[in-house]
Design a protein around this motif. Structure first.
Motif, mmCIF file in Angstrom:
data_model
loop_
_atom_site.group_PDB
_atom_site.id
_atom_site.type_symbol
_atom_site.label_atom_id
_atom_site.label_comp_id
_atom_site.label_asym_id
_atom_site.label_seq_id
_atom_site.Cartn_x
_atom_site.Cartn_y
_atom_site.Cartn_z
ATOM 1 N N LYS A 174 2.493 -3.594 5.750
ATOM 2 C CA LYS A 174 2.109 -4.321 4.547
ATOM 3 C C LYS A 174 1.467 -3.419 3.491
ATOM 4 O O LYS A 174 0.960 -3.909 2.479
ATOM 5 N N TRP A 175 1.481 -2.112 3.742
ATOM 6 C CA TRP A 175 0.879 -1.158 2.805
ATOM 7 C C TRP A 175 1.604 -1.204 1.465
ATOM 8 O O TRP A 175 2.832 -1.216 1.406
ATOM 9 N N LYS A 176 0.859 -1.225 0.369
ATOM 10 C CA LYS A 176 1.433 -1.212 -0.972
ATOM 11 C C LYS A 176 1.486 0.223 -1.507
ATOM 12 O O LYS A 176 0.822 1.117 -0.981
ATOM 13 N N LEU A 177 2.243 0.424 -2.581
ATOM 14 C CA LEU A 177 2.241 1.744 -3.219
ATOM 15 C C LEU A 177 0.844 2.109 -3.703
ATOM 16 O O LEU A 177 0.385 3.239 -3.532
ATOM 17 N N PHE A 178 0.170 1.160 -4.332
ATOM 18 C CA PHE A 178 -1.224 1.321 -4.738
ATOM 19 C C PHE A 178 -1.951 0.025 -4.424
ATOM 20 O O PHE A 178 -1.466 -1.061 -4.752
ATOM 21 N N ASP A 179 -3.120 0.156 -3.823
ATOM 22 C CA ASP A 179 -3.891 -1.025 -3.467
ATOM 23 C C ASP A 179 -5.364 -0.661 -3.488
ATOM 24 O O ASP A 179 -5.892 -0.056 -2.553
ATOM 25 N N GLY A 180 -6.010 -0.988 -4.581
ATOM 26 C CA GLY A 180 -7.433 -0.711 -4.742
ATOM 27 C C GLY A 180 -7.959 -1.524 -5.905
ATOM 28 O O GLY A 180 -7.217 -2.244 -6.580
ATOM 29 N N PRO A 181 -9.245 -1.422 -6.188
ATOM 30 C CA PRO A 181 -9.827 -2.252 -7.247
ATOM 31 C C PRO A 181 -9.344 -1.901 -8.655
ATOM 32 O O PRO A 181 -9.485 -2.710 -9.566
ATOM 33 N N PHE A 182 -8.764 -0.709 -8.823
ATOM 34 C CA PHE A 182 -8.338 -0.290 -10.161
ATOM 35 C C PHE A 182 -6.820 -0.159 -10.301
ATOM 36 O O PHE A 182 -6.331 0.174 -11.384
ATOM 37 N N SER A 183 -6.090 -0.399 -9.232
ATOM 38 C CA SER A 183 -4.639 -0.204 -9.303
ATOM 39 C C SER A 183 -3.937 -1.072 -8.271
ATOM 40 O O SER A 183 -4.434 -1.280 -7.166
#
Length: 623
Positions: free
Chosen positions: A579-588
């Motif tokens: 389920k990992w996304k290319l970007f997954d964080g509070p800013f992206s």
């Protein structure tokens, strides 16, 4: 030369207006160009380079020197794509300045010098961005006027196809040569060239948007300009001093972080006219006191052989997912990938960097590895044969086949992370060339204590570090074979004795092995003794045989369970990489195969859509 962080009164401030941020960025660009011109020696036509020529042409300065140096430096062209992109920069800044004789000389170079396309991702994108712009300058040139026997139209069409394909793959599946503090500028250089000078509006927009994309990738794992986390490629000297990297130099130019350092990539970018979106500056300086987790999905370099069970194909080429996890704290970044052979030769699987008031000259980092060297890795990524590939690698990357190297991946290393806790497990077969693991304890990790509990303690800057080896080891000096200190590899080992002095490696030769790294800010404890006491009291169980495994409750009270070859479990819940996304964080945020990237800061949103090749800025209403 080092200069203060503030330039002409500039101070980091995330609340400046878009216009004020753009003005300050332009001031830093002009300063970069000024310094290059100021340090030009017009009496020495043998010294300079095309970046220096370009800055002087842009300013209209030292023109006779520039014309003479163009000729002298190109008596016998070398460097392939590293010749091409500075040459194109010089040509673009030379419009309206160079005379007919200059242009005739330049055209003849493009006809007679055949630059090698290279064999890495950065080589190819520099090559194609350069040939595209060179051909665009001479749109009617036929096959007889180019080194490769193709017309300008054919060269532009081929280059556009590659650039578009590279962008599609990167924004769908992740970059292959990902997040390199060294090689970031080998991507910002060609993208800035396209953003600054491509006449085709589509190609120009591609360059600008990919600059935004690459810089977002950098800024969310950045502390004072230093690029944290796991990296695809790093050279030994930059592993030891993160402030020396191109990434750190970019931090000053783009975000007013750290110190000014002369940097060719910054010169090109300053000349290009590219301006980063203001939201990136706000992320760099406005993250506040909250720590966060940044998850990213990258991919390996194309695997030619031995692709492995996790491999998948993109347009008939094999690659494997890279799962990146970084814990970004205001005082430090602890980041990792899953381990394995993710990049040939120069991979950094995990690292810790911490904030210093002045990072110059500091080894404010910690990392570990299993120094793997095998034809298996070489033939996985290179089209060479089993018997010669290791020797071919070591001719340019001189420390590859040395037990004391500081960089590289291993198929026998599995790494797990949950916030400020990292677990590494190893199961090294008998007969492995270098059957050991090594962890750097830098000279700037102070007050090292080998405790009776088995933990090793230290502190760097505002951070406490606890390291728990699962097997005995010994302390060795960095570069204990003396290979790099002796000057092997020329520039590769420049000043290495000075850079390595005072740092040591904890080296263990147990085949079944592992360790825990637990990091905490000093501000959370009354004293170093209080931190040590808290660590000693943490529940810990581990086994090395038959398969290394560990059960550990960390400082946050979470129970972590990990087994070599298996998954990490946090409080009984397994981490699911599917389920990992290319970007997954509070800013992206970016989904797999989406070809989009959403950048967030407060109520501000900035979206890159590579399918429509458009950007959009929106401001959400406050709740």
């Amino acid at each position: 030369m080092l200069l203060p962080t503030a330039l002409n009164g500039q101070q980091p401030d995330p609340f400046l207006s878009d216009a004020e941020l753009a003005i300050q960025f332009r001031e830093r660009c002009e300063y970069v160009i000024d310094q290059v011109v100021k340090n030009t020696d017009p009496t020495n036509t043998a010294r300079g380079g095309m970046f220096t020529v370009a800055a002087n042409l842009h300013r209209g300065a030292n023109l006779e020197w520039a014309r003479a140096h163009i000729r002298e430096a190109n008596e016998t062209p070398t460097g392939a794509m590293f010749w091409m992109h500075p040459m194109v920069l010089m040509m673009e800044t030379g419009r309206g300045v160079l005379n007919d004789d200059d242009w005739a000389f330049i055209k003849e170079l493009w006809r007679t010098y055949f630059p090698y396309r290279g064999d890495t991702e950065n080589h190819w994108i520099m090559y194609y961005a350069s040939i595209y712009l060179a051909a665009e300058m001479f749109p009617d040139a036929g096959p007889d006027q180019w080194y490769n026997g193709k017309s300008s139209a054919e060269n532009m069409a081929e280059a556009k196809e590659y650039i578009s394909d590279w962008i599609h793959i990167t924004t769908s599946y992740g970059q292959g040569e990902y997040d390199s503090p060294n090689y970031i500028e080998e991507y910002t250089r060609p993208m800035a060239l396209l953003a600054g000078w491509a006449q085709d509006p589509v190609v120009r927009q591609q360059g600008k948007m990919m600059m935004d994309y690459i810089l977002l990738d950098y800024v969310v794992e950045n502390i004072d300009g230093l690029y944290g986390g796991a990296h695809s490629r790093l050279y030994p000297r930059y592993l030891l001093q993160p402030s020396l990297t191109a990434g750190a130099a970019h931090g000053w130019l783009f975000f007013n972080q750290g110190e000014y350092r002369p940097n060719a990539g910054n010169t090109l970018i300053a000349l290009s006219g590219y301006t980063p979106p203001p939201i990136l500056y706000r992320i760099a300086h406005g993250r506040g006191d909250e720590a966060y987790v940044q998850r990213e999905l990258k991919r390996t370099r194309w695997r030619l052989r031995h692709a492995g069970p996790d491999a998948f194909e993109i347009d008939g080429k094999s690659t494997t997912p890279v799962y990146k996890y970084s814990y970004v704290h205001p005082d430090y970044i602890l980041g990792s990938s899953q381990g394995g052979l993710l990049q040939p030769i120069q991979q950094q699987t995990w690292s810790l960097i911490w904030r210093e008031d002045d990072s110059s000259g500091k080894t404010n980092t910690m990392f570990g590895l299993q120094p793997y060297s095998s034809p298996l890795e070489g033939t996985m990524y290179f089209p060479s044969d089993w018997d010669t590939v290791t020797d071919l690698i070591a001719r340019s990357k001189v420390d590859y086949d040395s037990p004391d190297k500081l960089e590289g991946g291993s198929p026998y290393e599995h790494v797990f992370q949950e916030e400020s806790t990292l677990i590494a497990l190893y199961d090294i077969p008998e007969g492995t060339r270098f059957p050991l693991i090594s962890t750097l304890f830098s000279r700037d990790l102070k007050d090292r204590v080998e405790d009776q509990s088995g933990w090793i303690f230290g502190h760097g800057g505002p951070v406490y570090v606890a390291y728990r080896p699962f097997a005995p080891g010994e302390w060795k000096e960095v570069d204990w074979t003396g290979l790099l200190k002796s000057g092997a590899g020329a520039w590769f080992s420049t000043n290495f004795e000075e850079l390595a002095r005072g740092s040591q490696c904890f080296v263990s030769e147990s085949l079944k092995n592992g360790y825990i790294v637990q990091v905490a800010p000093i501000s959370e404890f009354e004293s170093f003794d209080a931190f040590k006491k808290a660590i000693r009291e943490l529940p810990l169980q581990y086994e090395l045989s038959p398969t290394p495994s560990v059960r550990f409750t960390n400082l946050a009270g979470k129970e972590l369970v990990a087994t070599y070859g298996g998954q990490l479990s946090v409080d009984g819940k397994a981490v699911d990489h599917s389920k990992w996304k290319l970007f997954d964080g509070p800013f992206s945020r970016a989904e797999r195969e989406s070809e989009t990237l959403e950048i967030h800061y407060g109520q501000e949103r900035y979206k890159l859509d590579f399918k429509s090749l458009s950007t959009e800025t929106t401001i959400l209403e406050a709740e």
